[in-house]
Write a protein that holds these residues in place. Structure first.
Motif, PDB file in Angstrom:
ATOM      1  N   HIS A 144       0.052  11.904  16.300  1.00 61.65           N
ATOM      2  CA  HIS A 144      -0.627  11.400  17.492  1.00 61.65           C
ATOM      3  C   HIS A 144       0.412  11.212  18.595  1.00 61.65           C
ATOM      4  N   PRO A 145       0.232  11.850  19.736  1.00 63.47           N
ATOM      5  CA  PRO A 145       1.246  11.752  20.784  1.00 63.47           C
ATOM      6  C   PRO A 145       1.392  10.350  21.340  1.00 63.47           C
ATOM      7  N   VAL A 146       2.569  10.077  21.879  1.00 64.48           N
ATOM      8  CA  VAL A 146       2.848   8.771  22.473  1.00 64.48           C
ATOM      9  C   VAL A 146       1.821   8.428  23.552  1.00 64.48           C
ATOM     10  N   ASP A 147       1.350   9.424  24.269  1.00 65.53           N
ATOM     11  CA  ASP A 147       0.375   9.167  25.329  1.00 65.53           C
ATOM     12  C   ASP A 147      -0.885   8.499  24.813  1.00 65.53           C
ATOM     13  N   THR A 148      -1.203   8.696  23.519  1.00 67.02           N
ATOM     14  CA  THR A 148      -2.437   8.129  22.977  1.00 67.02           C
ATOM     15  C   THR A 148      -2.213   6.878  22.129  1.00 67.02           C
ATOM     16  N   VAL A 149      -1.024   6.726  21.529  1.00 65.08           N
ATOM     17  CA  VAL A 149      -0.801   5.568  20.651  1.00 65.08           C
ATOM     18  C   VAL A 149       0.340   4.673  21.112  1.00 65.08           C
ATOM     19  N   GLY A 150       1.047   5.057  22.167  1.00 66.23           N
ATOM     20  CA  GLY A 150       2.174   4.262  22.612  1.00 66.23           C
ATOM     21  C   GLY A 150       3.315   4.305  21.607  1.00 66.23           C
ATOM     22  N   HIS A 151       4.137   3.254  21.618  1.00 66.80           N
ATOM     23  CA  HIS A 151       5.238   3.121  20.671  1.00 66.80           C
ATOM     24  C   HIS A 151       4.958   1.887  19.799  1.00 66.80           C
ATOM     25  N   PRO A 152       4.287   2.054  18.671  1.00 67.79           N
ATOM     26  CA  PRO A 152       3.898   0.883  17.867  1.00 67.79           C
ATOM     27  C   PRO A 152       5.104   0.175  17.271  1.00 67.79           C
ATOM     28  N   ASP A 153       5.204  -1.131  17.522  1.00 67.12           N
ATOM     29  CA  ASP A 153       6.274  -1.925  16.924  1.00 67.12           C
ATOM     30  C   ASP A 153       5.724  -3.113  16.148  1.00 67.12           C
ATOM     31  N   SER A 154       4.402  -3.187  16.029  1.00 69.15           N
ATOM     32  CA  SER A 154       3.740  -4.171  15.191  1.00 69.15           C
ATOM     33  C   SER A 154       2.388  -3.596  14.812  1.00 69.15           C
ATOM     34  N   GLY A 155       1.784  -4.184  13.814  1.00 68.31           N
ATOM     35  CA  GLY A 155       0.492  -3.702  13.339  1.00 68.31           C
ATOM     36  C   GLY A 155       0.494  -3.515  11.839  1.00 68.31           C
ATOM     37  N   GLU A 156      -0.667  -3.734  11.231  1.00 67.36           N
ATOM     38  CA  GLU A 156      -0.792  -3.673   9.778  1.00 67.36           C
ATOM     39  C   GLU A 156      -0.522  -2.268   9.254  1.00 67.36           C
ATOM     40  N   ILE A 157       0.188  -2.179   8.141  1.00 64.72           N
ATOM     41  CA  ILE A 157       0.372  -0.951   7.385  1.00 64.72           C
ATOM     42  C   ILE A 157      -0.107  -1.230   5.969  1.00 64.72           C
ATOM     43  N   TRP A 158      -0.931  -0.353   5.410  1.00 64.58           N
ATOM     44  CA  TRP A 158      -1.541  -0.645   4.113  1.00 64.58           C
ATOM     45  C   TRP A 158      -1.804   0.639   3.324  1.00 64.58           C
ATOM     46  N   LEU A 159      -1.954   0.470   2.012  1.00 65.33           N
ATOM     47  CA  LEU A 159      -2.339   1.580   1.133  1.00 65.33           C
ATOM     48  C   LEU A 159      -3.199   1.031   0.009  1.00 65.33           C
ATOM     49  N   ARG A 160      -4.269   1.769  -0.303  1.00 65.58           N
ATOM     50  CA  ARG A 160      -5.165   1.426  -1.401  1.00 65.58           C
ATOM     51  C   ARG A 160      -5.212   2.572  -2.411  1.00 65.58           C
ATOM     52  N   VAL A 161      -5.369   2.219  -3.668  1.00 73.68           N
ATOM     53  CA  VAL A 161      -5.643   3.183  -4.728  1.00 73.68           C
ATOM     54  C   VAL A 161      -6.986   2.806  -5.326  1.00 73.68           C
ATOM     55  N   ASN A 162      -7.979   3.707  -5.181  1.00 80.61           N
ATOM     56  CA  ASN A 162      -9.342   3.430  -5.663  1.00 80.61           C
ATOM     57  C   ASN A 162      -9.869   2.100  -5.114  1.00 80.61           C
ATOM     58  N   ASP A 163      -9.652   1.868  -3.825  1.00 81.06           N
ATOM     59  CA  ASP A 163     -10.121   0.674  -3.107  1.00 81.06           C
ATOM     60  C   ASP A 163      -9.371  -0.604  -3.463  1.00 81.06           C
ATOM     61  N   ASP A 164      -8.399  -0.540  -4.368  1.00 86.02           N
ATOM     62  CA  ASP A 164      -7.572  -1.704  -4.676  1.00 86.02           C
ATOM     63  C   ASP A 164      -6.362  -1.710  -3.740  1.00 86.02           C
ATOM     64  N   LEU A 165      -6.217  -2.796  -2.986  1.00 87.44           N
ATOM     65  CA  LEU A 165      -5.107  -2.897  -2.047  1.00 87.44           C
ATOM     66  C   LEU A 165      -3.798  -3.035  -2.819  1.00 87.44           C
ATOM     67  N   LYS A 166      -2.898  -2.082  -2.630  1.00 86.12           N
ATOM     68  CA  LYS A 166      -1.629  -2.064  -3.345  1.00 86.12           C
ATOM     69  C   LYS A 166      -0.444  -2.406  -2.438  1.00 86.12           C
ATOM     70  N   GLN A 167      -0.458  -1.898  -1.220  1.00 85.56           N
ATOM     71  CA  GLN A 167       0.636  -2.163  -0.285  1.00 85.56           C
ATOM     72  C   GLN A 167       0.059  -2.705   1.012  1.00 85.56           C
ATOM     73  N   GLN A 168       0.730  -3.718   1.559  1.00 90.85           N
ATOM     74  CA  GLN A 168       0.301  -4.290   2.839  1.00 90.85           C
ATOM     75  C   GLN A 168       1.513  -4.926   3.510  1.00 90.85           C
ATOM     76  N   GLY A 169       1.670  -4.647   4.776  1.00 87.93           N
ATOM     77  CA  GLY A 169       2.756  -5.226   5.547  1.00 87.93           C
ATOM     78  C   GLY A 169       2.459  -5.090   7.015  1.00 87.93           C
ATOM     79  N   ASP A 170       3.487  -5.257   7.823  1.00 87.89           N
ATOM     80  CA  ASP A 170       3.350  -5.150   9.269  1.00 87.89           C
ATOM     81  C   ASP A 170       4.589  -4.446   9.809  1.00 87.89           C
ATOM     82  N   LEU A 171       4.404  -3.578  10.782  1.00 92.74           N
ATOM     83  CA  LEU A 171       5.548  -2.857  11.349  1.00 92.74           C
ATOM     84  C   LEU A 171       6.611  -3.792  11.895  1.00 92.74           C
TER      85      LEU A 171
END
Length: 239
Positions: A144-171
């Protein structure tokens, strides 16, 4: 015109979110242990030591969609979700204050790891390449180009396996920020357009099995879903 003795392989690339063009990939840099929680679960001190890096071959990058095969030689196939930085310009000895000028856009990727092979390599003081650089080991969303998402320096980052939340953090929990990471890499050699940087993963890395549905994202950047196939199963879709 250059003549080759065999047909050259196709150029590794990723789709972009804004049209039919694709983003060509030159190199793939990965940052190790760039979240404190992940450093701790790997048995390391999360103090702010200088970042370290490893490579994945450009052709290990695939679209984070469809089916991703379970690789051979492992019984500990792990996920590591990461913000991905795509460079549209290069440089050497780039100051952190100027580093974001090099960025074309951002995606969300998964650094897939054969953890058992990595653990064996660590014990033997051998390189990690065999555990990190295998086929299809770097799924990534469209860029996604910078023009559309800016430069993210915060915000949730997550991953699920079969709907089970396994990883969660923040930039904002990155030990080394995106500008600092870019600057540090540029002190070791020339960065160039087409370089990708996988910026590190939060805590909660763990195994996946054939048939698992893996989903995740970074808030405000991108999300993905793919399925783990069986060992030796070919990729699905236009990878």
């Amino acid at each position: 015109m250059t003549q080759y003795v065999i047909p050259p392989p196709p150029r590794a690339s990723l789709p972009v979110s804004t049209g039919p063009e694709r983003f060509p990939i030159r190199r793939v840099f990965c940052v190790g242990r760039n979240y404190a929680a992940h450093a701790r679960e790997m048995g390391k001190d999360p103090d702010r030591e200088p970042p370290f890096y490893f490579y994945k071959p450009a052709d290990t990058v695939i679209d984070a969609a469809g089916t991703v095969p379970y690789p051979p030689l492992t019984s500990a196939f792990h996920h590591e979700i990461e913000l991905v930085v795509a460079l549209g310009a290069g440089g050497r000895d780039v100051a952190p204050a100027d580093a974001l000028d090099l960025v074309w856009g951002y995606g969300v990727g998964v650094d897939l790891t054969r953890r058992d092979l990595q653990d064996e390599a660590k014990k033997s003081s051998r390189p990690w390449d065999w555990s990190k650089g295998f086929d299809a080991s770097a799924p990534c969303t469209p860029i996604h180009p910078v023009d559309t998402v800016g430069h993210p320096d915060s915000g949730e980052i997550w991953l699920r396996v079969n709907d089970d939340l396994k990883q969660q953090g923040d930039l904002k929990d990155l030990i080394w920020s995106v500008p600092e990471v870019i600057s540090a890499i540029s002190t070791a050699g020339d960065l160039a357009p087409g370089d990708l940087i996988y910026t590190g993963t939060p805590g909660g890395v763990g195994p996946m099995q054939p048939g698992d549905v893996v989903s995740g994202g970074v808030r405000g950047v991108a999300e993905f879903t793919f399925t783990i196939g069986g060992a030796g199963q070919p990729l699905s879709g236009d990878q």
